[in-house]
Design an enzyme around this catalytic site. Structure first.
Site, PDB file in Angstrom:
ATOM      1  N   HIS A  97       0.813  -1.205   0.000  1.00 40.67           N
ATOM      2  CA  HIS A  97       0.000   0.000   0.000  1.00 40.67           C
ATOM      3  C   HIS A  97       0.853   1.265   0.000  1.00 40.67           C
ATOM      4  CE1 HIS A  97      -4.187  -1.689   1.147  1.00 40.67           C
ATOM      5  NE2 HIS A  97      -3.484  -2.578   0.460  1.00 40.67           N
ATOM      6  N   HIS A 265      -1.854 -12.413  -2.301  1.00 40.73           N
ATOM      7  CA  HIS A 265      -2.860 -13.172  -1.566  1.00 40.73           C
ATOM      8  C   HIS A 265      -2.424 -14.604  -1.267  1.00 40.73           C
ATOM      9  CE1 HIS A 265      -6.175 -10.271  -3.193  1.00 40.73           C
ATOM     10  NE2 HIS A 265      -5.340  -9.700  -2.344  1.00 40.73           N
TER      11      HIS A 265
END
EC number: 1.11.1.21
Length: 723
Positions: A97, A265
């Site tokens: 992020h 993920h």
């Protein structure tokens, strides 16, 4: 009893330091805001003007730092326990992020300056609980101090998390220097609320390419797409289209997009086992007692398996702390159906799954269903993404290699060329997205080459314009563009409208022939030629100057130029040459500020350069707008003298066009654009213009112009300062 008198004599204006701007912009919201050129004030830097991060990095014990970070990753803290005893997933999300805000349109965003520590990023909904990740890293930062920046540490922690969980990473480079306040020049969107409907930043939300430039995320407060679907409505095919657009705006192709989605993920999980209304405000809105932390749960437990972050609840794989091919195994081995998380968020869960294939909750108490987001389902519903996903599923080693390189690109894209990388972990391979430029010849007789340029038949205006056009592509936001490499002679730059291809090709033919004869790079010739022309212009104005020239620029090759990624660098406006590719709704003066900011210019440098470029006669297409002088080609302060002369009056003469009319005779003496007149109308810019218009500033103006010119010409010469 309340002491009314005491309360009424409070020595500060109530709210003056906590409310909105409370300044000129609130009174005159349409006024030109120059803050974009004054954001990196050295007075905000607590390390002092003499601090050199690259010198501090030489003192860093990298092996010890790596060891300490890896130990921290598996040392769970009671105040914020690690999922399954490993902070890897949290640290990866923090690094992702931080770096994932990068966008290719203007090069802004990214993890290169540690601005995730400040608003608005530290309080974005998508960054919920990343404040905990940074706080967990504080003991490391405290120990190593100024030898490691927050920007480097955050990306390193994510990279080492992958290594700690069994992934072979591609490498890591130090060299990101911290900023000490929010970046005011980064436009994150016009919405006034978090997660406002996507429709606000699209011409049509059904056509992702209509997303407002330069934005690269679908909603305010998100890094890229909404994991629950477009505007929160699950539809994997629609989500796939938005994923493709947003990742392209992050400079990623389809294969890199699938690799990053899957690799991100493969480890970690999402948290949605709680109630959002139980959380305290985000860091910027939290109570002073929270000490910079946000999203705290003071109503119920709120940590471990009861954590509330995104609202989606679950892990993607059976072994979320181990790098493996479990993501694709899970994705392809089951049928998936929409369900709701405990927090009410839509998520995809398997129709049927063996108990032993389910991951444990983060405290190892009970097994629970794995989950997929709408973006994950896009990886098998979109035909192109599915083909890539199947390739990765069947070839785990290939997937690991592609992900390693994609992660490195994601976390290093905004650092610029490889010669800015520092440290023993940095790979030495040249990658096309690094815009590699070979070293150029430096041991030549500069004076002799200068004479060859001066006798080449090129005009002084040709020399200035070509040097400027070559150098102006530089973006300090991601250290791309600039004169080094002379990519102005390659596709796509050679055909850019702003570069006046017909004139440019004529000039380049001369330079390329001279390069072949002397062995000097075209890049060096272009900059040297511009310097010679500026020196000549100063001489014509009665000032002798010698512009410093550093040989050694190389010429990039077409093979090592990513044409698609260079397309966003095309100048569609350039106030310095009074150029607009077309009429825009944004005023020319605001476009000017944005370009000056990307070029890392101060307001004074911008002012000086505009005035000088005008009298040098460098306008696009040879127009006379703003050329307020009778001695074109001489580096005089005539632009500022005329602009501040009260004997004239300005009047509109069409779109972005104005006439200067003599008050006495009524004759039109000059024409101008908004990018000219703003230096007389804006109070701050006028104060600079008045300095340069003074009789005692003629020589100062020349020297200031030369300094600003040299800064632009050498902006991309990282080899001059690289350690």
């Amino acid at each position: 009893m309340t002491d009314v008198a005491a309360a009424g004599t409070c020595p500060v204006v109530h709210g003056a330091h906590t409310s909105k701007d409370g300044s000129v912009k609130e009174w005159w919201p349409k006024g030109l805001n120059l803050d974009i050129l004054a954001q990196h004030d050295t007075k905000t830097n607590p390390l002092g003007a003499d601090f050199d991060y690259r010198e501090e990095l030489k003192k860093l014990d990298v092996d010890a730092l790596v060891k300490d970070v890896k130990e921290l990753l598996v040392t769970s803290q009671p105040w914020w326990p690690a999922d399954w005893g490993h902070y890897g997933g949290l640290m990866i999300r923090m690094a992702w992020h931080s770096a994932g805000t990068y966008r290719i349109a203007d090069g802004r965003g990214g993890g290169g300056s540690g601005t995730q520590r400040f608003a608005p990023l530290n309080s974005w909904p998508d960054n919920a609980n990343l404040d905990k990740a940074r706080r967990l890293l504080w003991p490391i930062k405290k120990k190593y101090g100024n030898r490691i920046s927050w920007a480097d540490l955050m990306i390193l922690a994510g990279t080492l998390s992958y290594e700690s969980m069994g992934h072979k990473v591609y490498g890591f480079a130090f060299g990101r220097e911290d900023l000490w306040h929010p970046e005011k020049d980064t436009y994150w969107g016009s919405e006034q609320e978090w997660l406002a409907p996507s429709d606000e930043r699209y011409g049509s939300v059904d056509n992702p390419s209509t997303m407002e430039n330069p934005l690269a995320a679908v909603q305010m407060g998100l890094i890229y797409v909404n994991p629950t679907g477009v505007n929160g409505v699950p539809d994997p095919l629609k989500t796939a289209a938005h994923v493709r657009e947003t990742f392209a705006r992050m400079a990623m192709n389809d294969e890199e997009t699938v690799a990053l989605t899957a690799g991100g993920h493969t480890v970690g999980r999402t948290h949605g086992n709680g109630r959002a209304e139980s959380l305290s405000p985000e860091p910027e809105g939290a109570d002073i007692t929270e000490q910079g932390l946000g999203w705290n749960n003071h109503v119920s437990r709120g940590i471990g398996k009861d954590t509330m972050t995104s609202g989606i609840e679950g892990a993607w794989t059976s072994n979320p702390t181990r790098w493996d091919n479990g993501y694709f195994t899970m994705l392809f081995s089951h049928e998936w159906e929409l369900r709701e998380s405990p927090a009410g968020a839509p998520q995809w869960e398997p129709v049927a799954i063996a108990e032993e294939d389910k991951p444990f909750d983060v405290e190892g108490i009970a097994r629970q269903n794995p989950i997929m987001t709408d973006a994950d389902m896009a990886m098998i519903k979109d035909p192109i993404y599915r083909e890539i996903s199947e390739r990765f599923y069947n070839d785990p080693e290939y997937f690991s290699e592609v992900f390693a390189r994609a992660w490195f690109k994601l976390t290093h894209r905004d650092m610029g060329p490889r010669n800015r990388y520092v440290g023993p972990l940095a790979p030495t391979e040249d990658l096309i997205w690094q815009d590699p430029v070979p070293a150029g010849k430096a041991d030549y007789d500069v004076a002799a080459v200068a004479q060859r340029i001066l006798s080449s038949g090129l005009s002084m205006t040709d020399l200035v314009m070509t040097a400027w056009d070559s150098a102006r592509t530089y973006r300090d936001s991601d250290k791309r563009g600039g004169a080094n490499g002379a990519r102005i002679r390659l596709a796509p730059q050679r055909d850019w409208h702003a570069n006046e291809p017909e004139r440019l090709n004529r000039v380049l033919a001369v330079y390329e022939a001279l390069s072949a004869e002397t062995g000097v790079s075209v890049a060096d010739l272009i900059v040297l030629g511009g310097n010679l022309a500026v020196q000549d212009a100063a001489r014509k104005a009665g000032v002798e100057v010698s512009i410093p020239f550093h040989p050694g620029r190389g010429d990039a090759s077409q093979e090592w130029t990513d044409v698609d990624s260079f397309a966003p660098l095309e100048p569609i406006h350039d106030a310095f040459r009074n150029y607009l590719k077309k009429d825009y709704t944004v005023p020319a003066e605001e476009l000017m500020l944005d370009r000056a900011s990307l070029m890392n210019l101060t307001a004074v440098e911008m002012t000086c350069l505009i005035g000088g470029m005008r009298v040098l006669g460098t306008n696009f297409g040879g127009t006379s707008h703003g050329v307020f002088t009778d001695t074109v080609g001489a580096l005089t302060n005539d632009f500022f003298v005329t602009l501040t002369d009260l004997g004239y009056v300005w009047e509109p003469a069409g779109f972005n066009a104005y006439n200067l009319r003599d008050r006495t005779t009524g004759q039109v003496r000059h024409t101008a654009t908004r990018a000219d007149l703003v230096f007389g109308s804006n109070s701050i810019l006028r104060s600079y213009a008045e300095v340069y218009a003074q009789d005692d500033s003629r020589e100062k103006f020349v020297h200031d112009f030369v300094a600003a010119w040299t800064k632009v010409m050498n902006a991309d010469r990282f080899d001059l300062v690289a350690s």
